[in-house]
Design an enzyme around this catalytic site. Structure first.
Site, PDB file in Angstrom:
ATOM      1  N   ASP A 152      52.123  31.183  39.183  1.00  0.00           N
ATOM      2  CA  ASP A 152      52.264  32.554  38.681  1.00  0.00           C
ATOM      3  C   ASP A 152      53.754  32.873  38.652  1.00  0.00           C
ATOM      4  OD1 ASP A 152      49.536  33.066  38.416  1.00  0.00           O
ATOM      5  OD2 ASP A 152      49.359  33.676  40.512  1.00  0.00           O
TER       6      ASP A 152
ATOM      7  N   ASP B 133      40.242  37.972  34.035  1.00  0.00           N
ATOM      8  CA  ASP B 133      40.459  38.533  35.372  1.00  0.00           C
ATOM      9  C   ASP B 133      39.302  39.490  35.637  1.00  0.00           C
ATOM     10  OD1 ASP B 133      42.853  37.159  35.621  1.00  0.00           O
ATOM     11  OD2 ASP B 133      44.027  38.803  34.780  1.00  0.00           O
TER      12      ASP B 133
END
Length: 253
Positions: A11, A130
């Site tokens: 990330d 998500d």
């Protein structure tokens, strides 16, 4: 049984790898290129790099970061964040990615999935979802988990497949960074709803969690970040443990 893939996730925020808990409280984890090389050498089957602030900041993916990481890799490399148009995807592929991951943009324009798949092939298009539990179901969120899309995560996974996605990268926002284990209920429901591979993400804390998500969650692959970045577990050691439990993994590692 098909071989199970272990994927290391990077990330990236402002050119550095970060990790938080449930998408907040980010802390620095290192340089993307260095970590990509380290995880590859440790036995990761693939690397996923997500520019987590690109959508929120309404900017393109940091291509220099992609290029530097790609030069370190000889395994499949997926890049996501800030890809809103076919031209954005083309630029990321040109920078060295093998696949692209799209999350917020296709929820606003589902035709983007088909557009990219028609140009580069479905195998190169990963739709990231998500998901956060809302009662008895899960909702899909956008912009790095900051906004709800108003879409049911399972229904969206089915539509993404119909529109040409080759894989689903499914992250449990409830489990992200907690080390409490993957959300096997979420993963199983989505995996059973589609025919394409589902990558489980969010919550890995130890080898037993990978066993659970492969067996109980019906995942085709499992992705983790914190346990690899901070030295809690080497990919090679994890694979040896999975093989000992009878799960097929890719060798050598």
């Amino acid at each position: 049984m098909l071989t199970k893939r272990i994927i290391a996730c990077l990330d990236v925020d402002r050119g550095r790898v970060v990790k938080g808990v449930q998408f907040t409280g980010l802390r620095d984890a290192g340089d993307p290129a260095e970590l990509a090389r380290s995880h590859s050498e440790s036995g990761a089957d693939e690397i996923v790099m997500l520019d987590i602030s690109a959508a929120h900041e309404q900017r393109a993916t940091l291509l220099d970061t992609v290029r530097r990481a790609a030069k370190q890799l000889f395994i499949p490399f997926t890049v996501g964040g800030g890809i809103r148009r076919l031209e954005d995807a083309a630029a990321v592929f040109a920078a060295g990615a093998d696949k692209i991951s799209i999350n917020s943009a296709p929820l606003a324009d589902p035709g983007l999935i088909t557009c990219i798949a028609n140009r580069f092939g479905s195998q190169a298009v990963v739709v990231a979802i998500d998901a956060k539990r809302c009662g008895k179901s899960w909702a899909a969120f956008t912009h790095g988990g900051r906004r709800t899309s108003g879409r049911d995560a399972v229904a969206w996974a089915r539509e993404a497949e119909e529109r040409g996605a080759g894989e689903i990268l499914l992250t449990s926002m409830d489990r992200d960074g907690t080390g409490a284990g993957f959300d096997c209920d979420l993963t199983r429901v989505v995996a059973d709803a589609v025919r394409i591979p589902v990558i489980a993400s969010g919550g890995a804390g130890g080898p037993e969690h990978f066993v659970e998500v492969f067996r109980d969650g019906h995942a085709d692959a499992a992705l983790a970040a914190s346990i690899f970045h901070y030295g809690f577990s080497r990919v090679a050691d994890l694979k040896q443990g999975l093989a000992a439990r009878g799960l097929p993994v890719r060798w050598p590692c």
